[in-house]
Write an enzyme that holds these catalytic residues in place. Structure first.
Site, PDB file in Angstrom:
ATOM      1  N   GLU A  26       0.836  -1.209   0.000  1.00 45.87           N
ATOM      2  CA  GLU A  26       0.000   0.000   0.000  1.00 45.87           C
ATOM      3  C   GLU A  26       0.872   1.262   0.000  1.00 45.87           C
ATOM      4  OE1 GLU A  26      -3.805  -1.644   2.656  1.00 45.87           O
ATOM      5  OE2 GLU A  26      -2.049  -0.862   3.683  1.00 45.87           O
ATOM      6  N   THR A 102      -6.017   0.104   2.027  1.00 48.25           N
ATOM      7  CA  THR A 102      -7.128  -0.519   1.309  1.00 48.25           C
ATOM      8  C   THR A 102      -8.264  -0.832   2.281  1.00 48.25           C
ATOM      9  OG1 THR A 102      -6.109  -2.680   1.605  1.00 48.25           O
ATOM     10  CG2 THR A 102      -5.623  -1.504  -0.452  1.00 48.25           C
ATOM     11  N   LYS A 186     -14.658  -0.676   5.239  1.00 49.45           N
ATOM     12  CA  LYS A 186     -14.320  -1.602   6.342  1.00 49.45           C
ATOM     13  C   LYS A 186     -12.822  -1.872   6.271  1.00 49.45           C
ATOM     14  CE  LYS A 186     -14.950  -6.489   7.583  1.00 49.45           C
ATOM     15  NZ  LYS A 186     -13.656  -7.031   7.140  1.00 49.45           N
ATOM     16  N   ASP A 187     -12.117  -1.483   7.348  1.00 55.53           N
ATOM     17  CA  ASP A 187     -10.661  -1.675   7.328  1.00 55.53           C
ATOM     18  C   ASP A 187     -10.205  -2.353   8.609  1.00 55.53           C
ATOM     19  OD1 ASP A 187     -10.499   0.269   9.344  1.00 55.53           O
ATOM     20  OD2 ASP A 187      -8.665   1.109   8.474  1.00 55.53           O
ATOM     21  N   MET A 188      -8.872  -2.331   8.847  1.00 52.79           N
ATOM     22  CA  MET A 188      -8.337  -3.024  10.017  1.00 52.79           C
ATOM     23  C   MET A 188      -7.454  -2.127  10.890  1.00 52.79           C
ATOM     24  SD  MET A 188      -7.597  -6.760   8.257  1.00 52.79           S
ATOM     25  CE  MET A 188      -7.263  -7.602   9.798  1.00 52.79           C
ATOM     26  N   GLU A 189      -7.433  -0.821  10.624  1.00 48.67           N
ATOM     27  CA  GLU A 189      -6.529   0.043  11.386  1.00 48.67           C
ATOM     28  C   GLU A 189      -7.096   1.402  11.796  1.00 48.67           C
ATOM     29  OE1 GLU A 189      -5.323  -1.358   8.389  1.00 48.67           O
ATOM     30  OE2 GLU A 189      -4.210  -2.964   9.377  1.00 48.67           O
ATOM     31  N   ASP A 212     -12.263  -4.767  -2.478  1.00 51.96           N
ATOM     32  CA  ASP A 212     -13.225  -5.876  -2.479  1.00 51.96           C
ATOM     33  C   ASP A 212     -14.538  -5.384  -1.904  1.00 51.96           C
ATOM     34  OD1 ASP A 212     -11.057  -6.188  -0.105  1.00 51.96           O
ATOM     35  OD2 ASP A 212     -13.079  -6.497   0.666  1.00 51.96           O
TER      36      ASP A 212
HETATM   37  N1  ADE Z   1      -8.739  -4.255   3.495  1.00 49.32           N
HETATM   38  C1  ADE Z   1      -9.074  -4.556   2.240  1.00 49.32           C
HETATM   39  N2  ADE Z   1     -10.231  -5.265   2.201  1.00 49.32           N
HETATM   40  C2  ADE Z   1     -10.638  -5.395   3.500  1.00 49.32           C
HETATM   41  C3  ADE Z   1     -11.749  -6.012   4.115  1.00 49.32           C
HETATM   42  N3  ADE Z   1     -12.684  -6.652   3.404  1.00 49.32           N
HETATM   43  N4  ADE Z   1     -11.825  -5.952   5.454  1.00 49.32           N
HETATM   44  C4  ADE Z   1     -10.880  -5.317   6.183  1.00 49.32           C
HETATM   45  N5  ADE Z   1      -9.821  -4.733   5.653  1.00 49.32           N
HETATM   46  C5  ADE Z   1      -9.691  -4.749   4.311  1.00 49.32           C
END
Ligand code: ADE
Length: 256
Positions: A26, A102, A186-189, A212
């Site tokens: 990224e 992303t 929707k992410d993770m950070e 996605d």
């Molecule tokens: N980063 C990219 N796609 C993701 C998803 N579906 N959920 C969490 N983080 C993401």
């Protein structure tokens, strides 16, 4: 330079921006576009990779979480993000923290692969369940982001609600949460970084690019892996535009 919570952060002139990424793939396009140079590790124990340079008079730091030493994969999720954010603020004193990366998007909110979002309103956690009334706010996050409509326009991004969790896929409960809260990204950070920034008094904006679709029958990991490279290239191009907009003349936080 940001050293302590500002009594009126809207008046702060942005001289130093830090951009936090989880994945090297990224971050690489922006690092290359701005010709940033790798710096010694900010913290020898955790070793997030640090790149820096200047665009005009704007100082730019890019932090990338770096790999998990046990498996070699980039560190993702809220633990690594929290540490990277805290380390960045304490050691590099940014006036503004951006989290770029992303995300999963939502066709129901008009999202497609390559859609770009700038955080709008408070950031959420979608995977923290504590069914005790006084803990509800802590579980849901709702940490503030700095409004950034002009930065969003410079990047070519739409405003959107961002929600963070520690899984790539989603449970039925989480899918219901995304609908209730009208989540676009929707992410993770992002919410973890927003939490640190809010507590340290540093303005924060998330910039997220869709790889996605969460509300599509295809498993998110398949679309994520297929689209990662092209979406990261797009994100790099748009982040460069955002950084150059920030550097074009002295910008105050209130003008974002
Ligand atoms: N980063 C990219 N796609 C993701 C998803 N579906 N959920 C969490 N983080 C993401």
């Amino acid at each position: 330079m940001h050293t302590a919570p500002d009594p009126d952060p809207a008046e702060t002139t942005i001289e130093r921006v830090a951009v936090l990424y989880a994945l090297a793939s990224e971050a690489e396009p922006l690092i290359e576009r701005l010709m940033l140079a790798e710096q010694p590790a900010v913290d020898p124990a955790l070793r997030p990779r640090h790149f820096a340079g200047t665009v005009g008079t704007l100082h730019v730091d890019v932090l990338v979480n770096g790999p998990d030493p046990r498996c070699g994969t980039d560190r993702v999720g809220t633990d690594a993000a929290t540490l990277a954010a805290y380390m960045t603020i304490r050691k590099l004193a940014p006036d503004l923290v951006l989290n770029a990366g992303t995300c999963g998007g939502f066709a129901a909110r008009g999202g497609t692969v390559g859609s770009l979002y700038v955080s709008e309103g408070p950031l959420l956690y979608h995977d923290r369940r504590i069914p005790i009334e006084r803990f509800a706010l802590q579980a849901a996050g709702r940490w503030p982001a700095t409004p950034a409509p002009r930065l969003a326009a410079a990047i070519g991004a739409r405003p959107g609600v961002v929600s963070t969790g520690n899984s790539l896929d989603a449970t039925d409960d989480e899918l219901a949460f995304f609908e209730r809260e009208r989540v676009s990204a929707k992410d993770m950070e992002a919410c973890a970084i927003a939490q640190v920034c809010a507590q340290c008094g540093v303005p924060f904006v998330a910039v997220k690019a869709v790889t996605d679709l969460v509300d599509h029958p295809e498993p998110v990991q398949d679309a994520f892996l297929r689209n990662l490279r092209t979406v990261c290239a797009l994100l790099g191009e748009r982040m460069e535009a955002g950084v150059r907009w920030l550097a074009a003349h002295p910008r105050r936080v209130g003008e974002l």
